[in-house]
Every structure is written in C-alpha cells, then in structure tokens.
Design a protein around this motif. Structure first.
Motif, PDB file in Angstrom:
ATOM      1  N   GLU A  54     -39.465  27.080  20.583  1.00  0.00           N
ATOM      2  CA  GLU A  54     -39.926  26.919  19.511  1.00  0.00           C
ATOM      3  C   GLU A  54     -39.813  25.429  18.932  1.00  0.00           C
ATOM      4  N   ALA A 103     -41.484  23.549  16.271  1.00  0.00           N
ATOM      5  CA  ALA A 103     -40.972  23.391  15.063  1.00  0.00           C
ATOM      6  C   ALA A 103     -39.411  23.237  14.849  1.00  0.00           C
ATOM      7  N   ALA A 104     -38.756  24.797  15.286  1.00  0.00           N
ATOM      8  CA  ALA A 104     -37.318  25.005  15.039  1.00  0.00           C
ATOM      9  C   ALA A 104     -36.390  24.256  15.217  1.00  0.00           C
ATOM     10  N   GLN A 105     -36.474  24.011  16.178  1.00  0.00           N
ATOM     11  CA  GLN A 105     -36.189  22.919  17.519  1.00  0.00           C
ATOM     12  C   GLN A 105     -36.431  22.049  17.923  1.00  0.00           C
ATOM     13  N   ALA A 106     -37.710  21.089  17.223  1.00  0.00           N
ATOM     14  CA  ALA A 106     -38.024  19.809  18.271  1.00  0.00           C
ATOM     15  C   ALA A 106     -38.191  19.389  17.133  1.00  0.00           C
ATOM     16  N   THR A 107     -38.869  19.290  16.526  1.00  0.00           N
ATOM     17  CA  THR A 107     -40.160  18.784  15.386  1.00  0.00           C
ATOM     18  C   THR A 107     -39.362  18.251  13.794  1.00  0.00           C
ATOM     19  N   LEU A 108     -39.660  17.196  13.690  1.00  0.00           N
ATOM     20  CA  LEU A 108     -38.598  16.925  12.299  1.00  0.00           C
ATOM     21  C   LEU A 108     -39.618  16.292  11.096  1.00  0.00           C
ATOM     22  N   PRO A 109     -39.929  17.306  10.171  1.00  0.00           N
ATOM     23  CA  PRO A 109     -40.948  17.348   8.758  1.00  0.00           C
ATOM     24  C   PRO A 109     -41.004  15.920   8.860  1.00  0.00           C
ATOM     25  N   TRP A 149     -41.464  13.493   9.972  1.00  0.00           N
ATOM     26  CA  TRP A 149     -40.456  12.286  10.570  1.00  0.00           C
ATOM     27  C   TRP A 149     -42.350  11.612  11.509  1.00  0.00           C
ATOM     28  N   GLU A 171     -46.365  15.465  11.938  1.00  0.00           N
ATOM     29  CA  GLU A 171     -48.101  16.986  11.379  1.00  0.00           C
ATOM     30  C   GLU A 171     -49.485  16.523  11.620  1.00  0.00           C
ATOM     31  N   SER A 183     -52.193  17.235  16.729  1.00  0.00           N
ATOM     32  CA  SER A 183     -52.500  18.514  17.654  1.00  0.00           C
ATOM     33  C   SER A 183     -50.990  19.487  17.278  1.00  0.00           C
ATOM     34  N   GLY A 184     -51.232  20.862  17.538  1.00  0.00           N
ATOM     35  CA  GLY A 184     -49.879  21.106  18.342  1.00  0.00           C
ATOM     36  C   GLY A 184     -50.312  20.866  20.204  1.00  0.00           C
ATOM     37  N   GLY A 185     -51.285  21.134  20.338  1.00  0.00           N
ATOM     38  CA  GLY A 185     -50.820  20.043  22.122  1.00  0.00           C
ATOM     39  C   GLY A 185     -50.468  18.878  22.279  1.00  0.00           C
ATOM     40  N   GLY A 194     -49.075  27.414  22.803  1.00  0.00           N
ATOM     41  CA  GLY A 194     -49.716  26.529  21.833  1.00  0.00           C
ATOM     42  C   GLY A 194     -50.364  24.983  21.998  1.00  0.00           C
TER      43      GLY A 194
END
Lengths: 500, 341
Positions: free
Chosen positions: A341, A343-349, A351, A399, A402-404, A430
């Motif tokens: 996942e 958003a939950a496990q890799a990215t930091l809002p 940053w 952010e 894109s997701g990819g 995704g």
C-alpha cells in the motif's frame, strides 16, 4: 436450496460510471430467500461498487433494482436498511463502539431511535441485548467490554445487530479476511443457519474453499461485468479462470545465466499452520509469487524483510545465516522492500520526491550527520532519469505525481544503493501501462546481478517480469512454474489449490 | 483506481490563491513587524536596543523549553511533561547548592541529569510500555510535579532555610546566578543560550539525517519503519532532547530566581507549547520547526511587553497568549494553501 418464493433482490442491467471508468456494466443478478450467493472477483473488478449500489451508498447510473418485486431507488444507506438490506463491512471495528460493553453495542440502534426516551437503564439495555443475542445465538458475555474480545466475537456482534433488524438480504463483505481458520468455520456455520431461516446472503470473499463450501451459487465479477454464475458444486480452477480471464500467456523472457542463489529459505511458512516450503532466489532470474488475495504473499515477503517475525525455518543470505530483527537490519544486509500500500506504507504527505528517494539511505547522503543537498538531489535526479519519472522534478511534492510515477519513485529509490535482494509487493497496483513497462524493464535489468522477487495477485503482472513463478493457495505453496511453460489451466488449478 | 492529476508547478495559479499563499507564508512575520512599529510609535521607549534585550530575556527560557517541545512534536509526539521538568530541575539545582552545599557546576550537572530522568520515564512509558504520548507525558508531568515537592518537603528552597531544625548550609553560587543575571557584551546570558540552542536545533532538525528521520516518523511511522528507520530509538532521542532542553530552561530559571520556588515551572508548559504551535505558521513551514518556535516565543514576548507598556494589566496576559495561539492554529490548520479537505 431452491424455493418457490420470488427473489428477494433482483438487479437488472445495472451500470455505474465514474467519469470515464465503467465500474459496473449491465449487471444482472438475483437472490432468492434462503440462498447464499458468493461474489468473487479481483481488486477493481467492481465488487465494492456492486455492494455500495445494493446497500444504498451509491446510485447506479442506469438499470433497475427490485426488492421483493418492488422497484426501489435507494438514496441512502438508511433507506436500504429500511428496505431490508443489511451490510456488514470488511472492517469490523467500524461496526463496534470501543469502550462499551457487548450489550450496549447490540442495542446501539435503539439510541438513535425516536421515542426511545431520554434515559437508558442497564436492566432495559441488558434485556434488549439478551433477546438480540439469543436470536443470533451469540455466545459472548453481554457485560464484556468490546475491546477485550477477539475479532471474531466482535464480528459476531456486528452480525447479530444486523440480524436484529430482520433483514431480507444480508451482505457480508469479506467477513473472513481477518479471521483464523477455526473462527471462519464458526462464522460459516452461522451464515448457513441464517440462510436456513430464510435470509438471502450475499457473501463476498477471496477464499475459494469457503466459497465452494458455503455458497449455493457463485457469481464472478471481472471488469465490471458478471462473467459467469456457477452453481454447486463449483469447480475451483474454472472459478479462477473466470476471475482472471483465460488470456494468460506464457511469456518467455530471454534466457540468462542463473547465478549462485542469493537467498535460500528452508522450512519457511507463510503463517502458523501452513505447510512449510523452501525458497530460492538467484540473480539471473526474477522470482514471481502469485496467488489470490490473502494467499500469503505479503506475509512471505515481510518475513524476509524483517517486518514480521519469521514463522519457521531458516534463511541464508549470500553464504551467511540471515534473520533480520527489523527492516533496519534487513536493509543493512542488502535487502530492499516495496510495500503493497503506497499511501499507507511508503509515502509521506507533503514530502518532496528528493526526500522520498533518500529516506531509506540517509546515511549515504550525509557526512557526519549533515545531509548534503547536492548528494540528495543527485540521487533523486538519477532515479527520475532511470525510471522516466514524469513530474515537475526532484523538489516537487510527491502528491504532484501520478500514481504510476509515485510508484517509480518508491521502487527506484532502492536502486541507488548496493542491494542484493529486492522484494516487491504488488508493485503494479494502480500503476498505468507505461509506468508498469518502465518498472518491469528496470527490474529485468537489475536482476542480472541481484535477486528480485515480485508478488502480485494478478498472474499476468507477475509473468510480465518473472522467469519462475511460485503459486500460493491459502498460505501454502501449491506449485512452481517456469514462466515459459505457464498455461492458463495449470495456473488456475494451482491458484485454486488443485493439481498438486 | 483512478489517479488524480494535481496542478503542476508553472501552471497558472489564480491570483487570489497566490495572495493567500504569500499571506500565509509571511503573515505572522508581517504582523510581528507591524506590532513592533506600532508599539515603538506609541511608546518611544519600546523601540530601543535595551528594551529589545529585555523582551528577548523575558522569552529566552520559554524559547529554550519550546525548542525541546518542537523536537518531540517533529517526531509526532507531544511532551506535556516539559513544564514539570522545568520545575523539577529548579528544585534539584536549588537543593543541590542550598541544602547540599554543592558547587555551581555540580548543580548544573544534577539539573541536566534530572531532566534526563524525566525523559527516561517518558521513553519507558512511550517506547517500551507503548502508552500514547499525550497521556504518558501527562502522567510524567504529575509524577515530577509531585517529586519536586517531595524532595523539598513541600517548601521553597532558599539560602538560610531550615529543614527539621537544621539550617541549610549553602547558597546559590555567584557563578550559577550569573547564568540568570549575567551578560556578555551587554547581551544577557539566557539570550545567548537561547540563540545557541536555537541554531543547534535548526541545524539538527533541518539539516541532519537524524532530524530528517524524526520528521519522517512524525509524517508516517509505518512508512518510516519500512524505510529502515528504527522508530523506537528515534522517539527516545526526541524525548531525550526535549528533556535536556527543559533541563537547560530549568537551570536558567533557577539562576534567575536565585531560589527554588514551588511551582516555578508550571507556566512553562503552556507557553512553550504555544510558541511551538505558533511556529508552525512561520514561513509556511506547517510543521514544528526551530526558527518558527523562536519567532513564536518572541511574538508572544513582544505582544505582552508592548501591551504592558500601554498599561494593559498583567492579568490580561494569559488571555492574549490564548488568543494568539488560537489565531495561529487556525492559520496552520485551516488557511494553509493546499490543505483543503
């Protein structure tokens, strides 16, 4: 269990569009009283949308829903409940109130009811709760605090409450995904009893065995359409084929010399109670791991990465025994991991791309503790270049991508270091086709010198990069295939736990 | 699932949004500048170098404690025990010199150790026992407020005091008092300490890998763990820094008071938390940061000193601070560009 009564629910030609995406296309489905209908499909097949349409959360774009023969337009969850549709969602803890007792949870509805009076008394609550518990044959102490109960008991409470509203249709959304085998068995018995009392049950699950056990019929959703409706006895491999499609192709990658194994696992288990198996990862071949959702892929990778304790067996990395205490130790030993996942496990809002790239290797980007902006930007630029990350550059917030492209960043950041083994859990989820191709290309490149393991519940994604594929079924390895020899039938049989 | 494309840099941003973004970035600093100008025009004595030093001295201890609170906040924590820590350290240093007749440097060492002790209890509760930060540090706060009373039998500690009929043998050493009242090139020592610590915290949080790791934990602990950051250790580090800053604040306060007053540290929790939170809104950081924290403390100091010169009664100070805090919270949580939910 065919009865002469008319259907409880009939869905005819229901479609739902979200912008350009068609989440449901012309879905037609019927449930009769006392029937258990299984609903199965991969991520994004449209299961959630169908549940939401039935439970009044979303309105269909077109089509008709009839409840007990009457056409309805459900404009909200409350209306659906009034019409006799009860939904128990996957996340059990959304359905219980912590800090209160079982009795209080069972009688929650009466709090919101008009004319319920201003005061509640313990005796009245208990009495009402006892009735509900009895009707649902709930064997949980009514005075117990909810948070002290195991997940299965909490779920029983939620289901008992749903039953207390006398539903005609009960929707259970992946009710067993967090339960153990014995807890699941208890739940299945309960579902059979409900059906016997005349309730129609829509049972959504990824576990083939329980679907085969429990359901009178099974509907398979793929790309928003009902592919097939099976009647019992359901053939597992056909079910898997209907879910995944039969256009699975053997992909023959260029043959490369396979080096000495980087990782050896002996007697590993995905979870306690599953059968042990051995694992070998070598440079020169990408190892794929596939299996339906919940088959144990994540558990396997996280054990190797030290993110969860090793269930059993022993690991060897290079020529040394390897037993990481935590991800920090795994990284120190040269193991990298891309989590499922993003958003939950890799990215930091908030940053930047640069900070995401350097986070796992801050020490390499600093001297005596001071971070070097130049070293950081250099790394970020190299990742951007190598993976073709499209976006406003290293200083842009993650952010803005894109997701990819976000995925390219969280995969690519490991490439800067000297890693020996790279583990990727659902790296293509995704992710658009272009990004998927970019990531696959680099994974193939690095796999000449490092070990690469790619796990996905979509076998086609795995075949795109892997030379060898391990198939898991409900926690156990059911087979190993060379990518060049994969056939849709063979794969379906292994993913359905057959043909061992 | 579909992915949403966010506006990219270089795209046309509506003028109003850009104005809001500029206002958000520099708003607090602008208000600070306006305040200084207005107060100076109204009371010429306000705008002097001497008064500037007085204002800075009045906020130095709050700022020092707030820098520690900032570090704990960066890691997603919250150190409610900071004020109690200050009070505890005041009592420890006072007792060390007055009742046990120890030297100034020994008293400083004892004070720092006391601060680390508070931090140690926090770490034990939060990292080892997994108690949520807020309630854990609330518990520690009570614990050490109580302990400060116990070690001094509930009385203030001052030279010549008697306990159980015995007159205390020692007094505050002149070296120790210098920490509170002394100056170097006419700059008060607490102001110098504040400046040094602020610079250190600024570099630590913004430019070292440890600071980066702390912010990562504050942003997404799960992702941080999977990126190889040992979350427990860093949280321990954050509370240790917070405890040490509170200890330094306590030592400066003890030196300024020249005695160990019961409850001397109590106001420092709210004031330092307010300074750190006001700091979120400085230069659009929108996160705990060292520079913002110091500006936040100075902001409060300027406002109170100015209002005092304009004859506002002292009992309005708490309300003014509260209003400032609320205003800056709305600024960072509600008005931040790109934070619409």
């Amino acid at each position: 269990m065919t009865q002469t009564a008319g259907p409880v629910v009939s869905v005819s030609r229901v479609s739902k569009r979200y912008g350009a995406t068609r989440a449901l296309r012309d879905v037609t489905l019927e449930l009769r009283p006392g029937e258990v209908l299984g609903l199965i499909g991969t991520n994004g097949a449209g299961k959630s949308t169908l549940i939401n349409v039935l439970s009044g959360v979303t309105r269909p774009t077109s089509g008709e829903i009839r409840l007990r023969g009457r056409t309805v337009e459900l404009s909200g969850p409350l209306e659906a409940q009034d019409a006799g549709v009860q939904t128990v969602h996957q996340n059990i803890d959304d359905g219980v109130v912590f800090g209160t007792t079982v009795a209080e949870n069972l009688t929650l509805d009466s709090l919101a009811r008009r004319g319920a009076g201003w005061f509640t008394t313990r005796a009245r609550t208990r009495e009402a709760a006892r009735e509900i518990a009895e009707a649902a044959r709930l064997s949980v102490p009514l005075d117990a605090p909810v948070e002290a109960l195991p997940a299965s008991a909490r779920q029983q409470i939620v289901i008992a409450r749903a039953l207390s509203r006398n539903p005609r249709l009960l929707i259970l959304d992946e009710p067993t995904s967090t339960l153990s085998a014995t807890e699941s068995a208890v739940l299945l018995t309960a579902v059979r009893r409900m059906a016997a009392s005349g309730v129609a049950v829509l049972f959504v699950s990824h576990r083939l065995s329980e679907i085969q056990d429990l359901c009178d019929r099974v509907a398979v959703l793929r790309d928003g359409t009902i592919q097939r409706v099976f009647t019992t006895p359901v053939d597992g491999p056909s079910l898997v084929t209907a879910m995944l499609g039969d256009e699975i192709e053997a992909t023959r990658h260029e043959a490369r010399p396979v080096g000495e194994p980087i990782l050896l696992g002996e007697g590993m288990r995905t979870r306690p109670g599953a059968e042990p198996f051995d694992l070998r990862v070598s440079p020169g071949e990408v190892l794929g791991v596939t299996g339906l959702i919940g088959s144990g892929k994540t558990e396997l990778l996280e054990q190797i990465y030290g993110a969860r304790p090793l269930v059993s067996g022993a690991l060897t990395l290079g020529d040394r025994p390897y037993r990481p205490r935590d991800p920090h130790a795994a990284i120190g030993a040269g193991v990298a991991f891309v989590a499922e996942e993003r958003a939950a496990q890799a990215t930091l809002p908030g940053w930047s791309v640069r900070a995401h790239v350097t986070l796992p290797r801050l020490r390499a980007h600093s001297r005596t503790g001071l971070l070097s902006r130049r070293a950081e930007t250099g790394s970020a630029r190299r990742v951007i270049e190598r993976f073709g990350v499209r976006g406003p550059g290293p200083e842009a917030g993650i952010e803005a991508l894109s997701g990819g492209n976000q995925q390219k960043v969280v995969v690519g950041r490991w490439m800067e270091g000297a890693f020996r083994l790279m583990l990727l859990d659902e790296p293509f989820r995704g992710v658009d086709v272009g990004a998927r191709a970019d990531i696959s290309r680099v994974l193939r490149e690095i796999s000449t010198t490092t070990g690469v393991v790619v796990a996905s519940s979509d076998p086609q994604e795995v075949l795109q990069v892997a030379d060898r594929v391990l198939v898991l079924y409900e926690g156990t390895v059911t087979g190993e295939l060379r990518a060049g020899e994969v056939t849709a039938e063979r794969l379906a049989a292994l993913m359905a736990g057959e043909g061992r | 699932m579909t992915t949403t494309v966010k506006p990219q840099v270089g795209e046309q941003v509506p003028l109003l949004d850009r104005a809001a973004s500029i206002g958000y970035r520099y708003g607090l600093l602008a208000v600070l500048a306006v305040m200084v100008v207005v107060f100076s025009l109204a009371r010429p004595a306000f705008g002097t170098f001497g008064n500037a030093l007085i204002v800075l001295q009045s906020v130095a201890i709050v700022a020092v404690v707030a820098l520690g609170v900032t570090v704990s906040m960066a890691a997603g924590g919250f150190d409610l025990s900071a004020g109690a820590n200050v009070g505890f350290v005041v009592m420890v240093t006072a007792s060390a010199m007055v009742r046990f007749n120890l030297t100034g440097p020994t008293a400083i060492a004892a004070g720092l150790l006391a601060g680390l002790l508070v931090a140690g209890v926090n770490v034990l509760l939060i990292v080892v026992a997994k108690v949520p930060d807020l309630v854990a540090t609330l518990g520690t706060m009570f614990l050490f407020q109580g302990l400060a009373l116990i070690i001094t039998s509930g009385q203030s500690v001052s030279a010549g005091m008697t306990t159980d009929g015995v007159t205390a043998p020692g007094k505050y050493t002149s070296g120790f008092v210098w920490l509170g009242a002394g100056t170097v090139a006419s700059v008060p020592v607490p102001v110098i300490v504040m400046a040094l610590l602020a610079a250190a915290a600024y570099v630590f949080l913004g430019h070292t890998r440890w600071g980066r790791a702390l912010y990562a934990i504050g942003g997404n602990p799960r992702a941080s763990r999977l990126a190889g950051i040992r979350v427990g250790r860093y949280r321990a580090l954050a509370y240790a820094v917070s405890g040490l800053c509170a200890a330094v604040g306590g030592i400066l306060l003890s030196a300024r008071l020249g005695r160990g007053d019961v409850g001397a540290g109590d106001p420092y929790l709210l004031q330092s938390v307010a300074a750190a939170l006001i700091g979120f809104a400085v230069l659009g950081a929108n996160k705990p940061n060292a520079l913002g924290t110091v500006v936040g403390a100075v902001f409060v100091g300027v406002m109170i000193s100015g209002l005092t010169m304009l004859n506002a009664p002292y009992y309005t100070q708490t309300f003014v601070q509260g209003a400032l805090l609320v205003g800056s919270l709305v600024m960072s949580y509600t008005l931040t560009p790109g934070r619409r939910r």
